[in-house]
Design an enzyme around this catalytic site. Structure first.
Site, PDB file in Angstrom:
ATOM      1  N   ARG A  46       0.850  -1.191   0.000  1.00  0.00           N
ATOM      2  CA  ARG A  46       0.000   0.000   0.000  1.00  0.00           C
ATOM      3  C   ARG A  46       0.886   1.242   0.000  1.00  0.00           C
ATOM      4  O   ARG A  46       1.198   1.785   1.052  1.00  0.00           O
ATOM      5  CB  ARG A  46      -0.911  -0.014   1.221  1.00  0.00           C
ATOM      6  CG  ARG A  46      -1.880  -1.184   1.218  1.00  0.00           C
ATOM      7  CD  ARG A  46      -2.590  -1.305   2.544  1.00  0.00           C
ATOM      8  NE  ARG A  46      -3.567  -2.386   2.526  1.00  0.00           N
ATOM      9  CZ  ARG A  46      -4.266  -2.777   3.571  1.00  0.00           C
ATOM     10  NH1 ARG A  46      -4.094  -2.158   4.750  1.00  0.00           N
ATOM     11  NH2 ARG A  46      -5.130  -3.762   3.492  1.00  0.00           N
ATOM     12  N   ASP A  48       2.148   5.012  -0.160  1.00  0.00           N
ATOM     13  CA  ASP A  48       1.561   6.234   0.384  1.00  0.00           C
ATOM     14  C   ASP A  48       1.357   7.291  -0.697  1.00  0.00           C
ATOM     15  O   ASP A  48       1.817   7.140  -1.838  1.00  0.00           O
ATOM     16  CB  ASP A  48       2.480   6.819   1.463  1.00  0.00           C
ATOM     17  CG  ASP A  48       2.431   6.025   2.756  1.00  0.00           C
ATOM     18  OD1 ASP A  48       1.444   5.299   2.962  1.00  0.00           O
ATOM     19  OD2 ASP A  48       3.378   6.134   3.549  1.00  0.00           O
ATOM     20  N   TYR A 107      12.475  -1.977  -3.060  1.00  0.00           N
ATOM     21  CA  TYR A 107      12.173  -0.544  -3.146  1.00  0.00           C
ATOM     22  C   TYR A 107      13.433   0.216  -3.559  1.00  0.00           C
ATOM     23  O   TYR A 107      14.541  -0.110  -3.115  1.00  0.00           O
ATOM     24  CB  TYR A 107      11.688   0.001  -1.800  1.00  0.00           C
ATOM     25  CG  TYR A 107      10.204  -0.166  -1.565  1.00  0.00           C
ATOM     26  CD1 TYR A 107       9.297   0.799  -1.994  1.00  0.00           C
ATOM     27  CD2 TYR A 107       9.713  -1.291  -0.906  1.00  0.00           C
ATOM     28  CE1 TYR A 107       7.942   0.661  -1.767  1.00  0.00           C
ATOM     29  CE2 TYR A 107       8.351  -1.437  -0.678  1.00  0.00           C
ATOM     30  CZ  TYR A 107       7.472  -0.467  -1.107  1.00  0.00           C
ATOM     31  OH  TYR A 107       6.126  -0.611  -0.889  1.00  0.00           O
ATOM     32  N   ARG A 196      11.843   5.075   3.839  1.00  0.00           N
ATOM     33  CA  ARG A 196      12.081   6.516   3.958  1.00  0.00           C
ATOM     34  C   ARG A 196      12.839   6.861   5.239  1.00  0.00           C
ATOM     35  O   ARG A 196      13.661   7.780   5.253  1.00  0.00           O
ATOM     36  CB  ARG A 196      10.745   7.260   3.882  1.00  0.00           C
ATOM     37  CG  ARG A 196      10.100   7.166   2.486  1.00  0.00           C
ATOM     38  CD  ARG A 196       8.645   7.599   2.499  1.00  0.00           C
ATOM     39  NE  ARG A 196       8.497   8.963   2.983  1.00  0.00           N
ATOM     40  CZ  ARG A 196       7.330   9.511   3.292  1.00  0.00           C
ATOM     41  NH1 ARG A 196       6.204   8.797   3.192  1.00  0.00           N
ATOM     42  NH2 ARG A 196       7.274  10.756   3.716  1.00  0.00           N
TER      43      ARG A 196
END
Length: 256
Positions: A46, A48, A107, A196
């Protein structure tokens, strides 16, 4: 189905009331194709608001007659907005689940080192106009490899209680042509904002604000307050989802 999207104008992947989301756009198209039946779309992750994808994977159970994979991808792409594209499609077995069947996720995070924010990159990279030593970050990243409790790198708001994950691969390189740092992380799974927060900590190490050997201490603390920085959403990309065993070239943990 494997898809890519520009996350800038989406309020994330997951459906939310009165917000434009990736899941919402896909389900809206499928509802037209099924003449009003709701088809629930499941995503591998999911993402952001503002986060992009080059290799997001979804699955859904299509009611009625079986549509061949090549026709499904044509039909959906013809109905998608310009910031979504489907790249691959296949019919899978009933026991496949896009999230639970995944063996790992990749990622990528891109950081622009330009002194000023480039207007053509501002939605697609993070920005860090301060001195950085790539080698310091590369050395520090080795301490992330292996199985750890990543509580210190999970933002509040996540629903997952067990925060133990296996980090298989971390690579940090400078893209000289674009004047960017490219971070790649492959892990058994990621916690809320984990990439992040990791990038935020690595940038502090690269800038000398943190010692190179700080990650073992941070991991042991199991305390989100140890890392306050969270890199911007704009530089993050869901790059690839693995459903087969990871290739050995991406298994740095095997060298431990």
């Amino acid at each position: 189905m494997t898809m890519a999207y520009d996350g800038h104008l989406f309020h994330g992947f997951q459906m939310q009331p009165n917000q434009r989301t990736v899941q919402g756009e896909i389900e809206k198209a499928l509802q037209k194709m099924t003449k009003g039946k709701r088809v629930i779309v499941e995503g591998s992750g999911r993402t952001d608001a503002g986060v992009h994808a080059l290799g997001q994977v979804i699955h859904f159970d299509y009611p009625g007659n079986v549509i061949p994979a090549d026709r499904m991808i044509l039909a959906l792409n013809s109905m998608m907005p310009m910031d979504i594209i489907f790249k691959e499609c296949e019919i899978v077995s009933e026991d496949f689940h896009v999230r639970y069947s995944a063996k790992g996720k990749w990622y990528r995070y891109r950081v622009s080192l330009d002194r000023f924010v480039n207007p053509f990159k501002r939605f697609y990279t993070g920005h860090y106009p301060y001195p950085l030593e790539v080698e310091r970050m590369q050395i520090a990243a080795k301490d992330l490899i292996g199985t750890h409790d990543f509580t210190s790198f999970a933002a509040s708001g996540g629903q997952i209680i067990d925060k133990v994950r296996t980090m298989y691969y971390v690579n940090i390189e400078k893209d000289e042509k674009e004047n960017e740092i490219v971070f790649d992380f492959i892990c058994s799974g990621f916690l809320y904002n984990m990439v992040r927060i990791l990038v935020g900590a690595l940038l502090e190490i690269g800038n000398g604000k943190r010692p190179v050997d700080d990650f073992p201490r941070i991991i042991a603390a199991k305390n989100r307050q140890e890392v306050r920085e969270t890199a911007q959403a704009s530089g993050l990309y869901l790059y690839h989802v693995f459903y087969d065993e990871l290739p050995k070239k991406y298994r740095q943990d095997l060298d431990l």
